[in-house]
Design an enzyme around this catalytic site. Structure first.
Site, PDB file in Angstrom:
ATOM      1  N   LYS A  22       0.846  -1.201   0.000  1.00 35.81           N
ATOM      2  CA  LYS A  22       0.000   0.000   0.000  1.00 35.81           C
ATOM      3  C   LYS A  22       0.880   1.249   0.000  1.00 35.81           C
ATOM      4  CE  LYS A  22      -1.623   1.816   3.971  1.00 35.81           C
ATOM      5  NZ  LYS A  22      -1.343   3.243   4.131  1.00 35.81           N
ATOM      6  N   ASN A  23       1.890   1.282   0.868  1.00 40.32           N
ATOM      7  CA  ASN A  23       2.674   2.508   1.034  1.00 40.32           C
ATOM      8  C   ASN A  23       3.641   2.763  -0.104  1.00 40.32           C
ATOM      9  OD1 ASN A  23       1.212   2.976   3.254  1.00 40.32           O
ATOM     10  ND2 ASN A  23       2.788   2.388   4.721  1.00 40.32           N
ATOM     11  N   CYS A 116      -4.391  13.149  10.865  1.00 41.05           N
ATOM     12  CA  CYS A 116      -5.384  12.085  10.991  1.00 41.05           C
ATOM     13  C   CYS A 116      -5.263  11.538  12.410  1.00 41.05           C
ATOM     14  CB  CYS A 116      -5.185  11.014   9.943  1.00 41.05           C
ATOM     15  SG  CYS A 116      -3.943   9.855  10.373  1.00 41.05           S
ATOM     16  N   ARG A 121       0.537  15.026  11.927  1.00 44.38           N
ATOM     17  CA  ARG A 121       1.017  14.719  10.569  1.00 44.38           C
ATOM     18  C   ARG A 121       1.119  15.969   9.690  1.00 44.38           C
ATOM     19  NH1 ARG A 121      -1.431   9.122   8.532  1.00 44.38           N
ATOM     20  NH2 ARG A 121       0.598   8.982   7.510  1.00 44.38           N
ATOM     21  N   ASP A 304       4.296   1.032  12.070  1.00 41.97           N
ATOM     22  CA  ASP A 304       3.036   0.437  11.594  1.00 41.97           C
ATOM     23  C   ASP A 304       2.813  -0.965  12.145  1.00 41.97           C
ATOM     24  OD1 ASP A 304       3.310   1.808   8.210  1.00 41.97           O
ATOM     25  OD2 ASP A 304       2.853   2.720  10.153  1.00 41.97           O
ATOM     26  N   ARG A 396      -8.700  -0.331   3.900  1.00 44.29           N
ATOM     27  CA  ARG A 396      -7.820   0.585   3.156  1.00 44.29           C
ATOM     28  C   ARG A 396      -6.463  -0.051   2.887  1.00 44.29           C
ATOM     29  NH1 ARG A 396      -6.038   5.146   6.270  1.00 44.29           N
ATOM     30  NH2 ARG A 396      -4.709   5.307   4.443  1.00 44.29           N
TER      31      ARG A 396
HETATM   32  C1  EPZ Z   1       4.332   6.929   5.846  1.00 46.59           C
HETATM   33  O1  EPZ Z   1       3.613   8.040   6.356  1.00 46.59           O
HETATM   34  C2  EPZ Z   1       3.339   5.784   5.866  1.00 46.59           C
HETATM   35  N1  EPZ Z   1       2.203   6.121   5.026  1.00 46.59           N
HETATM   36  C3  EPZ Z   1       2.866   5.520   7.296  1.00 46.59           C
HETATM   37  O2  EPZ Z   1       2.023   4.373   7.254  1.00 46.59           O
HETATM   38  C4  EPZ Z   1       4.087   5.213   8.162  1.00 46.59           C
HETATM   39  O3  EPZ Z   1       3.663   5.048   9.501  1.00 46.59           O
HETATM   40  C5  EPZ Z   1       5.089   6.370   8.068  1.00 46.59           C
HETATM   41  O4  EPZ Z   1       5.450   6.592   6.686  1.00 46.59           O
HETATM   42  C6  EPZ Z   1       6.356   6.078   8.848  1.00 46.59           C
HETATM   43  O5  EPZ Z   1       6.941   4.912   8.377  1.00 46.59           O
HETATM   44  C7  EPZ Z   1       2.352   6.063   3.690  1.00 46.59           C
HETATM   45  O6  EPZ Z   1       3.417   5.752   3.188  1.00 46.59           O
HETATM   46  C8  EPZ Z   1       1.132   6.391   2.870  1.00 46.59           C
HETATM   47  P1  EPZ Z   1       6.516  10.391   7.740  1.00 46.59           P
HETATM   48  P2  EPZ Z   1       4.249   9.528   6.255  1.00 46.59           P
HETATM   49  O7  EPZ Z   1       6.471  11.564   6.831  1.00 46.59           O
HETATM   50  O8  EPZ Z   1       4.964   9.674   4.981  1.00 46.59           O
HETATM   51  C9  EPZ Z   1       6.343  13.779  11.018  1.00 46.59           C
HETATM   52  C10 EPZ Z   1       0.113   3.099   7.624  1.00 46.59           C
HETATM   53  O9  EPZ Z   1      -0.383   2.640   8.666  1.00 46.59           O
HETATM   54  N2  EPZ Z   1       6.404  14.707   9.875  1.00 46.59           N
HETATM   55  O10 EPZ Z   1       7.733   9.533   7.764  1.00 46.59           O
HETATM   56  O11 EPZ Z   1       3.186  10.503   6.602  1.00 46.59           O
HETATM   57  C11 EPZ Z   1       4.967  13.126  11.096  1.00 46.59           C
HETATM   58  O12 EPZ Z   1       4.078  13.953  11.785  1.00 46.59           O
HETATM   59  C12 EPZ Z   1       0.634   4.515   7.597  1.00 46.59           C
HETATM   60  O13 EPZ Z   1       0.250   2.456   6.545  1.00 46.59           O
HETATM   61  C13 EPZ Z   1       6.567  16.051  10.117  1.00 46.59           C
HETATM   62  O14 EPZ Z   1       6.657  16.491  11.259  1.00 46.59           O
HETATM   63  O15 EPZ Z   1       5.285   9.436   7.461  1.00 46.59           O
HETATM   64  C14 EPZ Z   1       5.224  11.843  11.837  1.00 46.59           C
HETATM   65  O16 EPZ Z   1       5.225  12.097  13.214  1.00 46.59           O
HETATM   66  C15 EPZ Z   1       0.419   5.260   8.893  1.00 46.59           C
HETATM   67  N3  EPZ Z   1       6.608  16.915   9.064  1.00 46.59           N
HETATM   68  C16 EPZ Z   1       6.634  11.471  11.384  1.00 46.59           C
HETATM   69  O17 EPZ Z   1       7.224  12.680  10.838  1.00 46.59           O
HETATM   70  C17 EPZ Z   1       6.507  16.472   7.762  1.00 46.59           C
HETATM   71  O18 EPZ Z   1       6.573  17.302   6.825  1.00 46.59           O
HETATM   72  C18 EPZ Z   1       6.649  10.372  10.336  1.00 46.59           C
HETATM   73  O19 EPZ Z   1       6.108  10.899   9.194  1.00 46.59           O
HETATM   74  C19 EPZ Z   1       6.344  15.095   7.544  1.00 46.59           C
HETATM   75  C20 EPZ Z   1       6.292  14.226   8.602  1.00 46.59           C
END
Ligand code: EPZ
Length: 417
Positions: A22-23, A116, A121, A304, A396
């Site tokens: 998915k990711n 969310c 996020r 995750d 999803r």
């Molecule tokens: C991806 O989310 C995945 N989703 C998430 O999976 C996964 O948990 C996450 O990576 C971490 O591995 C998809 O790929 C669609 P991040 P993403 O940007 O890209 C903070 C699932 O269950 N952050 O690495 O949103 C953020 O708030 C989902 O499949 C900022 O502060 O993750 C979070 O605390 C859930 N500013 C942390 O970094 C930003 O601009 C990780 O976010 C971006 C992120």
């Protein structure tokens, strides 16, 4: 609304084949619009996130042909339009259209969802990358406009190794003038899968999978054929399930290296794993030892997988701990597990699971995707009947989850309520 009714306790035997990630696919679909020609992507999971992104493609007049487990995407007649929230609010990953449309057209206007349930996020790191490339960003009531006269390569340091920001900056930089360096980039396998698609289309990306990615801008991207990698989180979820109630449960079509942090933790607990080149066979054991887990960016223990792991830890003899370092609010499954008989306390960003405890079925709610997966595992482990509402969250990210579980002997039914 859909409800999953599970009659627990059956040992699970047979084979579960893992689907495309998915990711990864949620980034590959928007990335395909960067091409001037047809892009074929195979091993596409049939999940609601895929459908939601294809709706956005069709809204933008991109031709999408669906075949079994594959998509043929032709953006040659694509129109530049503002993408409204009815489409973008269905999933966070809609924000990849921001990087792709900025990269291709130098302008994008789209609504974006707020945080969310698992955390705020924010997208500040994505926007920092776009601005470094020469774009200006305006946000009016969560409608973002990002535009640039010209995109020029830049050196971008990510304060946090964000998966989304790393991918979105790659999408914006592949057609920019000059070279972009992303420093402290995320290293998740999905990023490598996206970089490989882009290179297959004619991009020049080096270092994907390391913390330093170099993107040399090119004039044009074209036709290619690409495959989605197996879903390491789906795979990990079912391996955990096997350790809970498996009887030689085989999880096939996986890349074991992608879940090494999980398998080594399970072996530390005393789970016996038969790990092959592209499969794992696992059975439930007894006298599991308690363990401590700290979620990290890849290749550390995946955030995750901490929720799906939690019900398994109720089988351990003693206190296990899970420290969640990535998201602020990823323990919403705990109250429901405690209603089922678990003994779990949460303090700050750490849950303490005291075992062993027996789980009994009851009515519970899926608050987010992986919390839902955790409740499915708990319901399959529990005696009695568990009814999970808000199951749309689970659908999803887990392709054909009901069929896959029925195929290995689970007793469950998806109902409309
Ligand atoms: C991806 O989310 C995945 N989703 C998430 O999976 C996964 O948990 C996450 O990576 C971490 O591995 C998809 O790929 C669609 P991040 P993403 O940007 O890209 C903070 C699932 O269950 N952050 O690495 O949103 C953020 O708030 C989902 O499949 C900022 O502060 O993750 C979070 O605390 C859930 N500013 C942390 O970094 C930003 O601009 C990780 O976010 C971006 C992120």
């Amino acid at each position: 609304m859909k409800m999953l009714e599970i009659k627990g306790g059956n040992p699970l035997s047979g084979t579960i084949r893992i689907s495309g990630a998915k990711n990864s696919v949620v980034a590959l679909i928007p990335a395909a619009i960067l091409s001037s020609e047809e892009v074929t992507i195979c091993n596409v999971p049939d999940i609601t996130d895929t459908a939601a992104l294809c709706e956005i493609l069709e809204f933008l007049n991109v031709d999408v042909k669906r075949a079994t487990e594959s998509l043929v995407i032709n953006p040659s007649k694509m129109e530049i339009k503002e993408i409204p929230s009815i489409y973008t609010k269905k999933l966070r990953a809609s924000y990849y259209f921001m990087g792709a449309m900025l990269g291709k057209y130098k302008k994008v206007t789209m609504a974006l969802p707020g945080g969310c349930s698992i955390g705020a996020r924010p997208i500040n790191l994505h926007l920092k990358g776009f601005e470094a490339l020469g774009a200006t960003v305006t946000n009016k009531d969560n409608i973002y406009t990002v535009e640039a006269k010209e995109l020029k390569g830049a050196n971008i340091y990510l304060d946090f190794a964000s998966v989304g920001a790393t991918i979105n900056i790659m999408l914006a930089a592949v057609l920019a003038k000059g070279t972009t360096i992303i420093d402290n980039a995320a290293k998740e396998p999905e990023i490598v899968n996206v970089a490989t698609l882009l290179n297959n289309m004619g991009a020049k990306i080096r270092g994907a999978g390391t913390s330093n990615i170099e993107i040399t801008g090119v004039e044009r991207l074209g036709k290619c054929f690409h495959e989605v990698i197996p879903d390491r989180i789906e795979a990990g979820t079912y391996v955990i399930l096997g350790a809970a109630i498996g009887n030689n449960l085989k999880i096939s079509n996986i890349i074991p290296e992608h879940i090494e942090a999980l398998t080594s933790k399970l072996e530390e607990m005393g789970v016996f794993l038969d790990i092959g080149a592209d499969y794992i066979i696992v059975s439930s054991g007894k006298d599991y030892k308690p363990v401590n887990v700290k979620t990290q960016t890849y290749p550390g223990f995946a955030t995750d997988l901490q929720q799906p792991l939690t019900p398994l830890l109720t089988m351990c003899n003693g206190r296990s701990k899970i420290e969640e370092t990535i998201y602020e609010n990823r323990f919403m499954h705990i109250p429901y597990l405690n209603q089922m008989g678990a003994d779990i306390r949460v303090k700050n960003q750490t849950s303490t699971i005291i075992g062993p405890t027996k789980l009994t079925g009851t009515d519970v709610v899926a608050t987010d995707l992986r919390a839902g997966a955790s409740l499915v595992i708990a319901g399959l482990m529990a005696s009695g009947t568990t009814r999970i509402t808000n199951v749309e969250h689970i659908l999803r990210g887990y392709e054909n989850i009901v069929e896959k579980l029925l195929g290995v002997g689970a007793n469950l039914e998806l109902k409309d309520i």
